[in-house]
Design an enzyme around this catalytic site. Structure first.
Site, PDB file in Angstrom:
ATOM      1  N   ASP A  13      55.519  -9.683  33.150  1.00 19.41           N
ATOM      2  CA  ASP A  13      56.626  -9.460  32.231  1.00 19.41           C
ATOM      3  C   ASP A  13      57.205  -8.093  32.596  1.00 19.41           C
ATOM      4  O   ASP A  13      56.509  -7.250  33.174  1.00 19.41           O
ATOM      5  CB  ASP A  13      56.115  -9.464  30.793  1.00 19.41           C
ATOM      6  N   ASP A  15      59.802  -5.856  30.476  1.00 25.54           N
ATOM      7  CA  ASP A  15      60.051  -4.871  29.427  1.00 25.54           C
ATOM      8  C   ASP A  15      58.829  -4.665  28.538  1.00 25.54           C
ATOM      9  O   ASP A  15      58.315  -5.602  27.933  1.00 25.54           O
ATOM     10  CB  ASP A  15      61.242  -5.322  28.580  1.00 25.54           C
ATOM     11  N   ASP A 172      52.960  -7.884  27.221  1.00 27.53           N
ATOM     12  CA  ASP A 172      52.767  -6.878  26.173  1.00 27.53           C
ATOM     13  C   ASP A 172      52.990  -7.428  24.770  1.00 27.53           C
ATOM     14  O   ASP A 172      52.679  -6.753  23.793  1.00 27.53           O
ATOM     15  CB  ASP A 172      53.745  -5.711  26.383  1.00 27.53           C
TER      16      ASP A 172
END
Length: 231
Positions: A13, A15, A172
């Site tokens: 991922d 961001d 995240d």
């Protein structure tokens, strides 16, 4: 020789995982909403959307604040603000950069799969130098459904030529972890928002949860987890 059935790939991922871009996304969203008369959009409200695609986020905010503008206009406006901010400054998490460089040196296939636009992904990777290592990109524009649907991760695996079960995802946010689980991929979860660590999405099988987030993350531990997935 390794084949697509035996080698392991890593899907990042972007961001909040590879880079700390959330402050830029918040500021882009704040500027956009301010243009439409919304002046009470806070960082705390922004964190509710971390891990969710930009289109999905704006669709929710459009309805919540009664904004009449078409969703495409909102998307274009937020992307414009974000690209300006991203090109000026985006921080790469140091241990993540170390991991990317080590995996690249060893020839491990890698991809970025993000809910952001392709333009945003390319701006961040180009501005940080990560584009030298990460060339397989899947954006929200490339798939029908965003996270927590598994589409971006499955498309990344397809482009890498690696079976989903041989992929390790780094994420995240709970929607991303849920997407990895739905794709039947292993996952290293590095929560960006501390309050999300007990989210059920971070409790799936084959998932390594680093409850301390980036402060707990090390390239060495992540590398070992990836290598263990090869066995």
């Amino acid at each position: 020789m390794s084949t697509s059935r035996t080698r392991t790939a890593v899907i990042f991922d972007l961001d909040g995982t590879l880079v700390d871009s959330e402050p830029n996304y918040y500021e882009a969203g704040r500027r956009l909403l301010e243009r439409y008369g919304v002046t009470d959009f806070t960082w705390e409200r922004h964190t509710d959307f971390i891990g969710i695609g930009t289109r999905e986020t704006l669709e929710i905010l459009k309805e919540e604040y009664g904004i009449d503008a078409p969703i495409e206009e909102l998307l274009a406006g937020k992307n414009r603000h974000y690209l300006e901010l991203a090109r000026a400054a985006t921080e790469v998490f140091p241990e993540m950069r170390t991991l990317v460089e080590r995996l690249h040196a060893e020839g491990v296939p890698m991809a970025v799969a993000s809910g952001s636009s392709r333009a945003a992904i390319e701006a961040v990777l180009g501005g940080t130098g990560l584009d030298a290592y990460l060339t397989t990109l899947v954006s929200a524009e490339d798939v029908e459904r965003g996270k927590p649907a598994p589409d971006v991760f499955l498309e990344a695996a397809r482009r890498l030529g690696v079976e989903p079960a041989r992929c390790v995802v780094l994420e995240d946010a709970p929607p991303g972890a849920a997407a990895a689980t739905a794709a039947r991929m292993r996952c290293i979860a590095v929560p960006y928002v501390p309050e999300t660590v007990d989210d059920p999405a971070f409790g799936g099988a084959g998932l390594l949860l680093l409850r301390g987030g980036q402060a707990e993350f090390t390239a060495r531990a992540a590398y070992d987890f990836v290598m263990a997935a090869r066995r």
